[in-house]
Structure formats: structure tokens, C-alpha cells
Scaffold this motif. Structure first.
Motif, PDB file in Angstrom:
ATOM      1  N   TYR A   1       2.526  16.899   2.767  1.00 39.21           N
ATOM      2  CA  TYR A   1       0.972  16.852   1.943  1.00 39.21           C
ATOM      3  C   TYR A   1       0.549  17.818   0.790  1.00 39.21           C
ATOM      4  O   TYR A   1       1.460  19.100   1.280  1.00 39.21           O
ATOM      5  CB  TYR A   1       0.040  17.293   3.266  1.00 39.21           C
TER       6      TYR A   1
ATOM      7  N   ASP B   1       1.064  -1.142   0.031  1.00 35.50           N
ATOM      8  CA  ASP B   1       0.380  -0.415   0.029  1.00 35.50           C
ATOM      9  C   ASP B   1       1.240   1.321   0.202  1.00 35.50           C
ATOM     10  O   ASP B   1       2.782   0.867   0.187  1.00 35.50           O
ATOM     11  CB  ASP B   1      -0.910   0.207   1.503  1.00 35.50           C
ATOM     12  N   LEU B   2       0.095   2.344  -0.570  1.00 35.08           N
ATOM     13  CA  LEU B   2       0.961   3.816  -0.332  1.00 35.08           C
ATOM     14  C   LEU B   2       1.284   4.231   1.078  1.00 35.08           C
ATOM     15  O   LEU B   2       0.299   3.697   1.922  1.00 35.08           O
ATOM     16  CB  LEU B   2       0.731   4.573  -0.627  1.00 35.08           C
TER      17      LEU B   2
ATOM     18  N   LEU C   1      -0.493  10.475  -6.065  1.00 35.64           N
ATOM     19  CA  LEU C   1      -0.731   8.804  -6.012  1.00 35.64           C
ATOM     20  C   LEU C   1      -1.345   7.974  -7.005  1.00 35.64           C
ATOM     21  O   LEU C   1      -0.901   6.271  -7.040  1.00 35.64           O
ATOM     22  CB  LEU C   1      -2.353   9.524  -4.936  1.00 35.64           C
ATOM     23  N   GLU C   2      -1.209   8.766  -7.991  1.00 35.49           N
ATOM     24  CA  GLU C   2      -1.337   7.651  -9.058  1.00 35.49           C
ATOM     25  C   GLU C   2      -0.086   6.877  -9.678  1.00 35.49           C
ATOM     26  O   GLU C   2      -0.489   5.613 -10.093  1.00 35.49           O
ATOM     27  CB  GLU C   2      -1.799   8.206 -10.230  1.00 35.49           C
TER      28      GLU C   2
ATOM     29  N   ALA D   1      -1.347  16.552  -6.736  1.00 35.95           N
ATOM     30  CA  ALA D   1      -1.283  14.949  -5.576  1.00 35.95           C
ATOM     31  C   ALA D   1      -1.640  13.705  -6.090  1.00 35.95           C
ATOM     32  O   ALA D   1      -1.506  12.880  -5.832  1.00 35.95           O
ATOM     33  CB  ALA D   1      -2.603  15.475  -4.294  1.00 35.95           C
ATOM     34  N   GLU D   2      -2.992  13.925  -6.748  1.00 39.35           N
ATOM     35  CA  GLU D   2      -3.403  12.824  -7.335  1.00 39.35           C
ATOM     36  C   GLU D   2      -2.732  12.333  -8.610  1.00 39.35           C
ATOM     37  O   GLU D   2      -2.272  11.093  -8.869  1.00 39.35           O
ATOM     38  CB  GLU D   2      -4.950  13.054  -8.420  1.00 39.35           C
TER      39      GLU D   2
ATOM     40  N   ARG E   1       0.419   4.323  -6.649  1.00 40.73           N
ATOM     41  CA  ARG E   1      -0.327   2.959  -7.136  1.00 40.73           C
ATOM     42  C   ARG E   1       0.173   2.108  -8.708  1.00 40.73           C
ATOM     43  O   ARG E   1       0.775   1.242  -8.462  1.00 40.73           O
ATOM     44  CB  ARG E   1      -1.347   3.584  -7.298  1.00 40.73           C
TER      45      ARG E   1
END
Length: 276
Positions: free
Chosen positions: A48, A41-42, A58-59, A54-55, A62
Motif C-alpha cells: 500500500y 478492475d484494479l 491508480l490512474e 497512490a493516485e 485505469r
């Protein structure tokens, strides 16, 4: 009783050759199907951000995890080719321990790499055996980093007369039936009764004989230093596996382990078969 399904947990950030080798050998011995499993998991970021950036981060994270899980599946299938009648793979972007505990419902026994003594592991990348054994509800075979073959020439049962040890010996019956030499050993606590321990070990040896397993019993005269004495006896007997019940002790967190269980998870000389 046999092991019809063996599950092997692969780590995203450690070598997996030894757990894979042990799992392949178990599958051959018991003509079992094999399930490979991995998850990651991340990790929480140290800083932050928000919005599109941010997206994007995250991608990217993943995507890296999906790539690593794909590599682990390829490693699993290559290592297990020809060793099992069936191969299955399960993976997820999730915390490893949580995913393995959930999926272990499909297995009779779970093989996992040992913890690295004194080194904190990342719970988002690797399942700690200490977390698994207290939650998984299946026997766990913990494999040290340099032990790539299962040695059943000598097996040591670290006995203690409680439900966890009784469960461990029942779960280990398929392995014990294939062992050349089985020793049942109880180490008396400082305030324990050796005569009572001898009677208990005798009962376990007799019970095993009813399952066509020849075993010998031993209760050392010296009391205390349970982990140290188990290690010494295991070395003397050339034990390839130690079978034991797993114990936790904490009113706040039940997976805080007792000293003997922690020792068995972290020692590097032999596999540990644990159940609770």
C-alpha cells in the motif's frame, strides 16, 4: 421462441477467438443482434502507498484497463463484421462477473469462455462461468478453448427431474429445433429408482415431440458416476453440446457448484448449455 439477442463475454487475459466464433454463428442462425461485453478492475495491491504516488498508480492502472477494453472492442467488431444485423458494445472498469450479470438483462443467451481446470482465475480480470451461471438468470453457453464452431449434429440433454433441468430444456428449445439428433439421458443416483427415471425421460421425449423435436431417451442400467457416464455417452453420440441444469450446494455460498456442473464447466470436449 428464439434468441433475438446474443451476448458474448470477452476476457481481458485469455484468448477470445472461440467464444467470438460461436457467438457469430448463433447470431447468423437466429438472425440476432450481438452484444459484446468486457470488464476489468484494479486488483488489490500487494503493498500500500498513499498520496500523489497512490493516485498516479491508480490512474496508470485505469489507463491500462481502458486501453485493453478498447482492444477487445476492436477485436469484437472485426470478428463480428457481417455476422449480425446489429452490433453493440458494453464495457466498464468493474469486476467482470458483476458487470456481466447486470448487463445480461439485455440478452437471451450469454456466450462465455470455459474455466481453466485446476487454475485459479483472477476475478478482477475474468468472469468465472461458475459464478455467472448461479447468478445471471439467463442460459449460459460455456465454450472450451479449442471449440470454435457450434456442432448441432448431436445434442445431449443431461436430464434430472428438478426445476433447473426443466428450465434448461425450455431455454434450449431454439437450439434443439436445429439439432440433427437429440438424446435425453438420465443417470440414476446410487439410491435412485431407474423405473421412475425411465418414466421421466419418456415424458421429456414426448414433451419435445410436441415442440416438433424428435428425441430418443436413455437411462443406463449402471448407477452413479454421473459426470463420467455423461461424458461417455456424449463421446459415443458425438455430442457437440450438453444441455443441463446448473446446481449449487452450500448453505454459505450458493455458487459452490455440484460435481456435474463443475465438470461441464471445465471439460474441454464440447460446449455446455447451462441454466438454473
Amino acid at each position: 421462441m428464439t434468441y433475438s439477442t446474443v451476448m458474448v463475454a470477452l476476457s481481458c487475459d485469455r484468448q477470445n477467438a472461440c467464444p467470438l466464433g460461436i457467438a457469430a454463428e448463433l447470431a447468423e442462425r437466429f438472425e440476432a443482434r450481438l452484444i459484446g461485453i468486457a470488464a476489468s478492475d484494479l486488483s488489490p495491491p500487494l503493498y500500500y502507498t498513499s498520496g500523489d504516488r497512490a493516485e498516479q498508480m491508480l490512474e496508470q492502472g485505469r489507463a491500462a484497463i481502458r486501453q485493453r477494453l478498447g482492444e477487445l472492442e476492436a477485436e469484437f467488431r472485426k470478428a463480428m463484421h457481417g455476422h449480425a444485423r446489429e452490433l453493440h458494445w458494453r464495457s466498464a472498469i468493474a469486476q467482470p462477473a458483476k458487470h456481466i450479470v447486470q448487463q445480461a438483462r439485455a440478452a437471451d443467451i450469454v456466450v462465455v469462455g470455459a474455466a481453466t481446470g485446476g487454475v485459479l482465475s483472477d476475478p478482477f480480470a475474468v468472469a468465472d462461468p461458475g459464478d455467472l451461471v448461479m447468478q445471471i438468470g439467463r442460459p449460459l453457453l460455456v465454450v472450451p478453448a479449442d471449440v470454435c464452431r457450434i456442432d448441432l449434429s448431436s445434442v445431449l440433454v443431461a436430464w434430472k427431474d428438478n426445476p433447473e433441468a426443466r428450465r434448461a430444456v425450455v431455454d434450449a428449445l431454439p437450439l434443439l429445433r436445429q439439432a440433427s439428433h437429440v438424446a435425453v439421458v438420465e443417470i440414476v443416483e446410487e439410491d435412485g429408482d431407474r423405473a421412475e427415471a425411465l418414466a421421466g425421460v419418456h415424458d421429456v421425449v414426448d414433451w419435445l415431440s410436441r415442440h416438433h423435436i424428435h428425441a430418443v431417451g436413455e437411462v443406463p442400467v449402471a448407477a452413479g458416476d454421473v459426470a463420467g457416464q455423461i461424458d461417455s455417452i456424449a463421446v459415443r453420440n458425438g455430442a457437440g453440446i450438453v444441455i443441463a441444469g446448473a446446481y449449487g450446494h452450500s448453505r454459505f455460498r450458493e455458487w459452490v457448484l455440484g460435481g456435474v456442473t463443475q465438470y461441464l464447466i471445465e471439460q474441454t470436449g464440447r460446449c455446455a448449455f447451462l441454466a438454473r
